[in-house]
Write a protein that holds these residues in place. Structure first.
Motif, short mmCIF file in Angstrom:
data_model
loop_
_atom_site.label_atom_id
_atom_site.label_comp_id
_atom_site.label_asym_id
_atom_site.label_seq_id
_atom_site.Cartn_x
_atom_site.Cartn_y
_atom_site.Cartn_z
N ASP A 70 7.34 2.04 17.63
CA ASP A 70 8.23 3.10 18.00
C ASP A 70 7.53 4.25 18.50
N GLY A 71 6.27 4.07 18.73
CA GLY A 71 5.63 5.33 19.32
C GLY A 71 4.76 6.05 18.22
N ARG A 72 5.15 5.75 16.94
CA ARG A 72 4.30 6.19 15.83
C ARG A 72 3.10 5.78 15.19
N GLU A 73 2.21 6.56 15.14
CA GLU A 73 1.03 5.87 14.45
C GLU A 73 1.08 5.08 13.37
N PRO A 74 0.68 3.75 13.55
CA PRO A 74 0.87 2.97 12.27
C PRO A 74 0.33 3.19 11.09
N LEU A 75 0.99 2.94 9.83
CA LEU A 75 0.54 3.23 8.69
C LEU A 75 -0.58 2.01 8.11
N THR A 76 -1.40 2.21 7.31
CA THR A 76 -2.22 1.20 6.64
C THR A 76 -1.50 0.63 5.60
N SER A 77 -2.08 -0.61 5.34
CA SER A 77 -1.33 -1.33 4.23
C SER A 77 -1.19 -0.56 3.03
N ARG A 78 -2.30 -0.03 2.49
CA ARG A 78 -2.21 0.94 1.27
C ARG A 78 -1.26 1.99 1.54
N GLU A 79 -1.24 2.50 2.61
CA GLU A 79 -0.24 3.71 2.88
C GLU A 79 1.35 3.20 2.59
N GLU A 84 0.36 2.67 -10.88
CA GLU A 84 0.59 1.23 -10.47
C GLU A 84 -0.42 0.93 -9.53
N LEU A 85 -1.01 1.73 -8.72
CA LEU A 85 -2.03 1.26 -7.64
C LEU A 85 -3.39 1.50 -8.32
N ASN A 86 -3.60 2.07 -9.32
CA ASN A 86 -4.92 2.43 -10.05
C ASN A 86 -5.84 3.10 -9.13
N ILE A 87 -5.24 4.36 -8.79
CA ILE A 87 -5.88 5.51 -7.96
C ILE A 87 -5.61 6.74 -8.35
N SER A 88 -6.37 7.81 -8.20
CA SER A 88 -5.79 9.15 -8.49
C SER A 88 -4.68 9.70 -7.91
N VAL A 89 -4.24 10.63 -8.81
CA VAL A 89 -3.08 11.38 -8.08
C VAL A 89 -3.29 12.19 -6.89
N ARG A 90 -4.83 12.68 -6.62
CA ARG A 90 -5.03 13.27 -5.64
C ARG A 90 -5.17 12.54 -4.24
N THR A 91 -5.41 11.28 -4.50
CA THR A 91 -5.52 10.27 -3.47
C THR A 91 -3.95 9.96 -3.03
N VAL A 92 -3.32 9.84 -3.96
CA VAL A 92 -1.74 9.67 -3.66
C VAL A 92 -1.30 10.76 -2.83
N GLU A 93 -1.65 11.80 -3.30
CA GLU A 93 -1.06 13.20 -2.51
C GLU A 93 -1.80 12.96 -1.02
N THR A 94 -3.01 12.69 -1.01
CA THR A 94 -3.61 12.46 0.53
C THR A 94 -2.71 11.37 1.20
N HIS A 95 -2.46 10.35 0.57
CA HIS A 95 -1.69 9.41 1.37
C HIS A 95 -0.42 9.96 1.60
N ARG A 96 0.14 10.45 0.75
CA ARG A 96 1.68 11.22 1.06
C ARG A 96 1.65 12.10 2.16
N LYS A 97 0.67 12.84 2.31
CA LYS A 97 0.60 13.90 3.18
C LYS A 97 0.28 13.14 4.63
N ASN A 98 -0.47 12.13 4.93
CA ASN A 98 -0.65 11.47 5.94
C ASN A 98 0.35 10.61 6.35
N ILE A 99 1.20 9.98 5.45
CA ILE A 99 2.29 9.38 5.77
C ILE A 99 3.36 10.11 6.29
N LYS A 100 3.40 11.29 5.82
CA LYS A 100 4.55 12.02 6.53
C LYS A 100 4.04 12.53 7.99
N ARG A 101 2.62 12.92 8.08
CA ARG A 101 2.25 13.19 9.33
C ARG A 101 2.43 12.22 10.23
N LYS A 102 2.16 10.96 9.92
CA LYS A 102 2.25 9.78 10.98
C LYS A 102 3.64 9.41 11.36
#
Length: 213
Positions: A144-153, A172-190
Motif C-alpha cells: 500500500d506504499g507504506r513502510e513495512p512493519l517489523t515482526s516485533r512492531e 507481555e513481550l518482556n521488553i521495557s516500557v521505553r522500548t514499547v514507546e519507541t515501537h509505538r512512535k515508529n508504528i505511527k510514523r510508518k
C-alpha cells in the motif's frame, strides 16, 4: 575525522579475521570488537554502541535477523548491515523489514564493504552490487506504499489495538516500557496514523489479527 566504530559479528574466524585485517588498513574505520554469535553481538552493541555492525545472517545461538531486531529494541540508534551468502530477494527484503540498514553478499569485493560502512554510517541504506535490482519496488514500501512493519512492531501493534497499555505490552513481550514507546512512535510514523482508534481500524482492515498466536 572521528573514525567509524565497527563491530564484526560472524562465526567464521576466517571471515572476521580477513575483514578485520582489511578494515584496519583504513584510518576512518575502527573495528572495536569481533563476536561469533547472536547473544554476544547484542551485548557488544549495547555495551560499545558502535556506529555500524556487520552481522552474519546465520550464527549459533541466535540468527542475524533476530539479533538485529532485538538490538534495535535496546539500541534504536544502531545501524546494522547483514552479511550473507544468499542473494534471494526474499532474504534481502526480510532483512530490511527486520531493521537492517544494508545487505552484503560475502563474495563481494572487499572495497565495497568500506563503501557500505561509510554510506550506512551516513544514514543511507546500502544494498551491494547485484542485489538492488532484485528487489526494486519492494524493499522500501509495502503493497500500500507504506513502510513495512517489523515482526516485533506487528506484535506491539496487535496489543495496542486490543487496548493494552504500554506497561501491559512491555510485560507481555518482556521488553521495557521505553522500548514499547519507541515501537509505538515508529508504528505511527510508518503507517501515518496518529490515534489508537486509527491503529485498531488498520489492524482490522489489514488482516493482522490472523498473525496473533
Amino acid at each position: 575525522m572521528t573514525p567509524i566504530r565497527v563491530i564484526l559479528a560472524d562465526d567464521h574466524p576466517l571471515v572476521t579475521e580477513g575483514v578485520r585485517a582489511y578494515l584496519e588498513t583504513f584510518d576512518q574505520i575502527d573495528v572495536v570488537a569481533t563476536v561469533t554469535n547472536g547473544p554476544d553481538a547484542l551485548a557488544a552493541i549495547e555495551r560499545l554502541k558502535p556506529d555500524v555492525t556487520l552481522m552474519d545472517l546465520n550464527m549459533p545461538g541466535m540468527n542475524g535477523l533476530t539479533a538485529t531486531e532485538r538490538a534495535l529494541e535496546t539500541s534504536p540508534q544502531a545501524r546494522i548491515v547483514i552479511l550473507s551468502m544468499h542473494d534471494n530477494p526474499e532474504y534481502i527484503t526480510t532483512a530490511l523489514r527486520h531493521g537492517a540498514r544494508g545487505y552484503l553478499l560475502k563474495d563481494i569485493p572487499t572495497d565495497e564493504i568500506v563503501e557500505a560502512i561509510e554510506k550506512v554510517h551516513a544514514g543511507e541504506v546500502y544494498l551491494c552490487t547485484g542485489t538492488e535490482k532484485m528487489i526494486t519496488g519492494s524493499s522500501d514500501d509495502g503493497e500500500d506504499g507504506r513502510e513495512p512493519l517489523t515482526s516485533r512492531e506487528q506484535m506491539v501493534l496487535l496489543r495496542l489495538a486490543k487496548g493494552d497499555s504500554n506497561k501491559q505490552v512491555a510485560g507481555e513481550l518482556n521488553i521495557s516500557v521505553r522500548t514499547v514507546e519507541t515501537h509505538r512512535k515508529n508504528i505511527k510514523r510508518k503507517l501515518g496514523i496518529a490515534t489508537t482508534a486509527g491503529l485498531t481500524r488498520y489492524v482490522l482492515e489489514s488482516g493482522l489479527l490472523g498473525l496473533e498466536r
